[in-house]
Design a protein around this motif. Structure first.
Motif, mmCIF file in Angstrom:
data_model
loop_
_atom_site.group_PDB
_atom_site.id
_atom_site.type_symbol
_atom_site.label_atom_id
_atom_site.label_comp_id
_atom_site.label_asym_id
_atom_site.label_seq_id
_atom_site.Cartn_x
_atom_site.Cartn_y
_atom_site.Cartn_z
ATOM 1 N N GLU A 1 1.921 9.637 -5.878
ATOM 2 C CA GLU A 1 2.789 9.452 -6.928
ATOM 3 C C GLU A 1 3.636 8.260 -6.802
ATOM 4 O O GLU A 1 3.646 7.193 -7.672
ATOM 5 C CB GLU A 1 3.779 10.490 -7.066
ATOM 6 N N LYS A 2 4.290 7.850 -5.724
ATOM 7 C CA LYS A 2 4.986 6.830 -5.316
ATOM 8 C C LYS A 2 4.040 5.295 -5.002
ATOM 9 O O LYS A 2 4.485 4.239 -5.619
ATOM 10 C CB LYS A 2 5.700 6.967 -3.987
ATOM 11 N N ARG A 3 2.859 5.862 -4.769
ATOM 12 C CA ARG A 3 1.823 4.613 -4.637
ATOM 13 C C ARG A 3 1.673 3.981 -5.957
ATOM 14 O O ARG A 3 1.767 2.693 -6.118
ATOM 15 C CB ARG A 3 0.449 5.116 -3.872
ATOM 16 N N LEU A 4 1.441 4.920 -6.807
ATOM 17 C CA LEU A 4 1.163 4.294 -8.364
ATOM 18 C C LEU A 4 2.474 3.873 -8.850
ATOM 19 O O LEU A 4 2.286 2.741 -9.816
ATOM 20 C CB LEU A 4 0.411 5.328 -9.203
ATOM 21 N N GLN A 5 3.479 4.386 -8.713
ATOM 22 C CA GLN A 5 4.857 3.805 -9.274
ATOM 23 C C GLN A 5 5.000 2.507 -8.586
ATOM 24 O O GLN A 5 5.511 1.579 -9.533
ATOM 25 C CB GLN A 5 6.073 4.802 -8.991
ATOM 26 N N THR A 6 4.836 2.251 -7.418
ATOM 27 C CA THR A 6 4.930 0.992 -6.919
ATOM 28 C C THR A 6 4.065 -0.079 -7.339
ATOM 29 O O THR A 6 4.348 -1.251 -7.690
ATOM 30 C CB THR A 6 4.816 0.862 -5.331
ATOM 31 N N TRP A 7 2.744 0.306 -7.554
ATOM 32 C CA TRP A 7 1.763 -0.583 -8.257
ATOM 33 C C TRP A 7 2.038 -0.961 -9.651
ATOM 34 O O TRP A 7 2.013 -2.277 -9.777
ATOM 35 C CB TRP A 7 0.422 0.125 -8.143
ATOM 36 N N ARG A 8 2.480 -0.025 -10.316
ATOM 37 C CA ARG A 8 3.068 -0.382 -11.794
ATOM 38 C C ARG A 8 4.179 -1.448 -11.645
ATOM 39 O O ARG A 8 4.380 -2.389 -12.333
ATOM 40 C CB ARG A 8 3.492 0.721 -12.609
#
Length: 289
Positions: A130-137
């Motif tokens: 979840e945090k990986r994808l938030q960070t990527w966005r």
């Protein structure tokens, strides 16, 4: 492997973002007074410096870039968002803080001198999907805002990158992982090559543990030191090695790797040193959940 013919300190690779990245960089991890090393590197032809928020020296890298007198657009600077900063809002703040540390706004006469990074990476996959994808966005949006030219990841395995694809987002242009003759990361290196993702190699000098007999033999054979052999191996495999040193004289010798070429036989001898994951000397979280 890339062709070793024509390789030089000025050689670059074209990234999927459309920008060119120098194929040799200076790492500054654990160098808390890195201005002398950075200035020595830039003096001797390096045009690529790799830092991170975790390294606590983004400000020193910015100072060295300004003191060098080299136009900002000729220097490729990488930094990274660390685990505790991951998440959309916190990553957005981290990017702005990195820019402030690097020097944005400190010299108005230079205009947009330090208002961007050439490459911004997610430092590791450890905080979870979840945090990986938030960070990527957040990094995608920072790139759209002109704060970052290219975005990428570090210590990512194929499954972490496939999460990005499954979310319908652009893939990273770069994956930075531990790579040297004893830990060659063949599965993720192969995957990245197939996906057009450039692999940066950190710890290419095995943190100085270079007394392995094959390296020692080849150093003598080529009239080089073992560090130069390890860097040349990385270059001939198409990686972007990031050797670090706090000593200006070592920064210079680490760049003197363009006047010889390792033979196929000698490359194979170095390839045979691979111990897989057991050869890693750092945290190497490519298999994180």
């Amino acid at each position: 492997m890339i062709s070793p013919q024509g390789l030089s300190i000025a050689s670059t690779l074209r990234l999927s973002s459309g920008y060119d990245m120098p194929v040799l960089g200076l790492g500054v991890f654990q160098n808390y007074d890195c201005v002398p090393a950075c200035l020595a590197a830039l003096k001797h032809g390096y045009r690529h410096i790799d830092t991170a928020r975790y390294y606590q020296n983004e400000d020193q890298v910015g100072r060295a870039v300004r003191q060098s007198g080299i136009p900002r657009e000729e220097i490729f600077v990488t930094t990274k968002v660390y685990d505790q900063d991951q998440g959309y809002e916190s990553t957005t703040r981290a990017v702005d803080d990195s820019l402030q540390k690097f020097g944005y706004g400190k010299q108005p006469s230079l205009g947009a001198y330090a208002d961007y990074f050439d490459l911004y990476l997610i430092h590791s996959p450890l905080p979870g999907k979840e945090k990986r994808l938030q960070t990527w966005r957040a990094l995608i949006d920072a790139k759209k805002a002109g704060k970052i030219k290219t975005i990428g990841v570090s210590n990512y395995g194929a499954k972490h990158i496939e999460e990005i694809r499954a979310a319908g987002l652009e893939l990273p242009a770069v994956n930075q992982v531990e790579i040297h003759p004893f830990c060659q990361q063949r599965p993720i290196a192969k995957y990245c090559k197939e996906q057009g993702i450039v692999v940066q190699a950190y710890s290419p000098l095995v943190q100085g543990r270079l007394d392995e007999p094959v390296l020692v033999r080849l150093a003598k054979q080529y009239n080089k030191d073992a560090a130069q052999i390890a860097i040349r191996w990385s270059l001939q495999h198409g990686f972007v090695p990031l050797p670090k040193s706090s000593q200006p004289e070592r920064v210079l010798t680490n760049s003197q790797v363009y006047d010889f070429e390792l033979s196929e036989e000698d490359m194979a001898a170095l390839d045979a040193l691979d111990k897989g994951k057991a050869g890693a000397i750092t945290w190497n979280p490519v298999d994180a959940r």
